[in-house]
Design a protein around this motif. Structure first.
Motif, PDB file in Angstrom:
ATOM      1  N   UNK A  20      -7.434 -35.014 -72.973  1.00 39.72           N
ATOM      2  CA  UNK A  20      -8.702 -34.425 -73.001  1.00 39.72           C
ATOM      3  C   UNK A  20      -8.916 -34.210 -71.442  1.00 39.72           C
ATOM      4  N   UNK A  21      -8.380 -35.347 -71.585  1.00 37.32           N
ATOM      5  CA  UNK A  21      -8.968 -34.838 -69.410  1.00 37.32           C
ATOM      6  C   UNK A  21      -8.080 -34.158 -68.573  1.00 37.32           C
ATOM      7  N   UNK A  22      -6.890 -33.615 -69.342  1.00 35.71           N
ATOM      8  CA  UNK A  22      -6.445 -32.464 -68.105  1.00 35.71           C
ATOM      9  C   UNK A  22      -7.136 -31.654 -68.394  1.00 35.71           C
ATOM     10  N   UNK A  23      -8.118 -31.586 -69.866  1.00 39.12           N
ATOM     11  CA  UNK A  23      -8.328 -30.656 -69.749  1.00 39.12           C
ATOM     12  C   UNK A  23      -9.184 -30.050 -69.811  1.00 39.12           C
ATOM     13  N   UNK A  24     -10.440 -30.652 -69.359  1.00 35.28           N
ATOM     14  CA  UNK A  24     -11.502 -30.832 -69.124  1.00 35.28           C
ATOM     15  C   UNK A  24     -11.171 -30.450 -67.138  1.00 35.28           C
ATOM     16  N   UNK A  25     -10.348 -30.827 -66.762  1.00 35.61           N
ATOM     17  CA  UNK A  25     -10.599 -30.444 -65.394  1.00 35.61           C
ATOM     18  C   UNK A  25      -9.797 -28.797 -65.230  1.00 35.61           C
ATOM     19  N   UNK A  26      -8.717 -28.611 -66.625  1.00 33.77           N
ATOM     20  CA  UNK A  26      -8.762 -26.806 -66.157  1.00 33.77           C
ATOM     21  C   UNK A  26      -9.403 -25.940 -66.424  1.00 33.77           C
ATOM     22  N   UNK A  27     -10.796 -26.549 -67.333  1.00 31.71           N
ATOM     23  CA  UNK A  27     -11.925 -25.816 -67.480  1.00 31.71           C
ATOM     24  C   UNK A  27     -12.864 -26.280 -66.265  1.00 31.71           C
ATOM     25  N   UNK A  28     -12.713 -27.136 -65.506  1.00 30.98           N
ATOM     26  CA  UNK A  28     -13.469 -26.879 -64.212  1.00 30.98           C
ATOM     27  C   UNK A  28     -12.879 -26.445 -63.654  1.00 30.98           C
ATOM     28  N   UNK A  29     -11.576 -26.336 -62.841  1.00 30.55           N
ATOM     29  CA  UNK A  29     -10.982 -25.023 -62.617  1.00 30.55           C
ATOM     30  C   UNK A  29     -11.562 -23.390 -62.649  1.00 30.55           C
ATOM     31  N   UNK A  30     -11.470 -23.241 -64.237  1.00 29.74           N
ATOM     32  CA  UNK A  30     -11.791 -22.113 -64.552  1.00 29.74           C
ATOM     33  C   UNK A  30     -13.237 -21.645 -64.490  1.00 29.74           C
TER      34      UNK A  30
ATOM     35  N   UNK B 294      -9.393 -16.150 -73.695  1.00 33.81           N
ATOM     36  CA  UNK B 294      -8.945 -17.983 -73.686  1.00 33.81           C
ATOM     37  C   UNK B 294      -9.722 -19.080 -74.692  1.00 33.81           C
ATOM     38  N   UNK B 295     -10.978 -18.655 -75.277  1.00 33.88           N
ATOM     39  CA  UNK B 295     -11.355 -19.252 -75.936  1.00 33.88           C
ATOM     40  C   UNK B 295     -10.192 -19.487 -77.219  1.00 33.88           C
ATOM     41  N   UNK B 296      -9.454 -18.379 -77.828  1.00 35.18           N
ATOM     42  CA  UNK B 296      -8.240 -18.717 -78.657  1.00 35.18           C
ATOM     43  C   UNK B 296      -7.224 -19.315 -78.424  1.00 35.18           C
ATOM     44  N   UNK B 297      -6.681 -19.369 -76.532  1.00 35.14           N
ATOM     45  CA  UNK B 297      -5.641 -19.743 -76.177  1.00 35.14           C
ATOM     46  C   UNK B 297      -5.597 -22.143 -76.055  1.00 35.14           C
ATOM     47  N   UNK B 298      -7.510 -21.715 -76.104  1.00 35.44           N
ATOM     48  CA  UNK B 298      -7.731 -22.893 -75.341  1.00 35.44           C
ATOM     49  C   UNK B 298      -8.022 -23.888 -76.759  1.00 35.44           C
ATOM     50  N   UNK B 299      -7.625 -23.272 -78.247  1.00 36.17           N
ATOM     51  CA  UNK B 299      -7.735 -23.372 -79.131  1.00 36.17           C
ATOM     52  C   UNK B 299      -6.786 -24.910 -80.088  1.00 36.17           C
ATOM     53  N   UNK B 300      -7.336 -25.694 -81.046  1.00 39.81           N
ATOM     54  CA  UNK B 300      -6.372 -26.936 -81.328  1.00 39.81           C
ATOM     55  C   UNK B 300      -4.991 -25.857 -82.563  1.00 39.81           C
ATOM     56  N   UNK B 301      -5.279 -24.614 -82.576  1.00 40.17           N
ATOM     57  CA  UNK B 301      -4.768 -24.124 -84.182  1.00 40.17           C
ATOM     58  C   UNK B 301      -4.842 -22.489 -83.360  1.00 40.17           C
ATOM     59  N   UNK B 302      -2.828 -22.491 -83.588  1.00 39.08           N
ATOM     60  CA  UNK B 302      -3.019 -21.084 -83.343  1.00 39.08           C
ATOM     61  C   UNK B 302      -2.840 -20.024 -84.288  1.00 39.08           C
ATOM     62  N   UNK B 303      -4.112 -18.911 -83.899  1.00 40.93           N
ATOM     63  CA  UNK B 303      -4.636 -18.041 -84.377  1.00 40.93           C
ATOM     64  C   UNK B 303      -4.159 -16.692 -84.095  1.00 40.93           C
TER      65      UNK B 303
END
Length: 265
Positions: A237-247, A80-89
Motif C-alpha cells: 500500500x505504501x508503494x502504491x501511494x508513492x506510485x500514485x504520487x508520481x503519476x 490506468x484505473x483498471x490496471x490498478x484494480x485488485x481484480x483483473x477484468x
C-alpha cells in the motif's frame, strides 16, 4: 509492443523539437530525447522556409487536436484505473483499449499528414535522402542502459527482490514482443513510406492500413496492461501511494522524459 506508436511518435516529436532550432549547425540537436530521426532531419538541410512551413503546420496541428488529446487522456486514465484494480477484468480492459484505437489512428493520421507535407516541400535530393535514411532505420533496440534507467525510475519505491524480478520479467516480455514484431514493423514502415511519398495522401488508404493492424495492437496493449496490473498488485500500500504520487505530478511541471515515464508507470 507499440509498433505503430514507436513508428509515429518519434517522428512527430523529432519534427517539433527539430524545428525549434534556428539553425542545426548553430544549435546542435540534443540526443537525449526519443526522436531517432534527428540525424535524418539534420542531413536534409532544411531551408529556413521549409522549417517555418513545418513549424506552422505543427502549431495548427496542436490547435486542432486539443479535443482529441483530451479524449486520449481520459481513455488513458480509465485504463490506468483498471490496471490498478485488485481484480483483473479483461473484458473492461479490452473495451477501453478498443475505444483508444480510433483515437490513436486519428492522431497518427495527423502525424502522417505532417510527414507528407514535409515530403512535398523537399527537393529531389532531399527526397532521396529522406527515403534512403528512413529506410535504413530499424525498430530501435533499447540501449543497454535502459534497464538501469528504468530501475532508477522506481528507486523511490524501494522494490524488494521479488518485485524487482517481476519488473524485469515484464521488461523481458516487452523485449520478446519487440523482437517478434520486428519483421511486421519493417513491412509496415515500407508501406508507410509508400503513402508518404505519394503526390496525394488519402485518409482512406491510411485507415485501411490501420484496420489491418487493429487486432495486433489490441492484443499487445492487453498484454502490456496485464504486466502493469501484475506489478501494481505486488506493490505494498505504501508503494502504491508513492506510485500514485508520481503519476499525479502536474504534467506541465514535468519534463518530456518525466511525462513519458509517468504514462508508462
Amino acid at each position: 509492443m507499440r509498433t505503430m506508436k514507436l513508428l509515429f511518435s518519434p517522428i512527430a516529436i523529432s519534427l517539433a523539437m527539430f524545428l525549434t532550432q534556428a539553425s542545426a549547425k548553430a544549435n546542435p540537436l540534443e540526443r537525449n530525447g526519443p526522436g531517432y530521426l534527428y540525424p535524418i532531419l539534420e542531413q536534409l538541410e532544411l531551408s529556413d522556409t521549409q522549417r517555418q512551413d513545418l513549424r506552422l503546420l505543427l502549431k495548427q496541428k496542436h490547435a486542432d487536436n486539443a479535443t482529441l488529446e483530451q479524449d486520449m487522456h481520459t481513455n488513458r486514465e480509465a485504463l490506468r484505473t483498471l490496471e490498478q484494480n485488485t481484480v483483473w477484468n479483461e473484458n473492461d480492459i479490452r473495451s477501453v483499449i478498443a475505444q483508444s484505437l480510433p483515437l490513436r489512428a486519428e492522431l497518427m493520421w495527423q502525424n502522417l499528414q505532417i510527414q507528407h507535407q514535409l515530403w512535398l516541400t523537399l527537393d529531389t535530393t532531399q527526397k532521396q535522402s529522406f527515403i534512403n535514411k528512413l529506410s535504413e532505420e530499424t525498430l530501435p533496440d533499447k540501449p543497454a542502459g535502459r534497464k538501469n534507467n528504468r530501475g532508477r525510475r522506481f528507486e523511490a519505491l524501494a522494490l524488494t527482490e521479488q518485485q524487482d524480478a517481476l519488473l524485469v520479467a515484464g521488461h523481458e516480455i516487452e523485449k520478446a514482443n519487440r523482437e517478434k514484431n520486428k519483421a511486421s514493423h519493417i513491412a509496415l514502415k515500407e508501406r508507410m513510406l509508400a503513402l508518404i511519398s505519394r503526390d496525394e495522401l488519402l485518409k482512406s488508404d491510411w485507415l485501411a492500413l490501420a484496420q489491418e493492424t487493429k487486432d495486433s495492437q489490441l492484443e499487445n496493449a492487453v498484454s502490456q496492461a496485464k504486466n502493469k496490473y501484475d506489478f501494481w498488485n505486488i506493490l505494498t500500500p505504501k508503494q502504491q501511494l508513492k506510485m500514485l504520487e508520481i503519476q499525479s505530478l502536474p504534467r506541465k511541471k514535468m519534463s518530456r522524459k518525466q511525462r513519458h515515464h509517468a504514462d508508462d508507470a
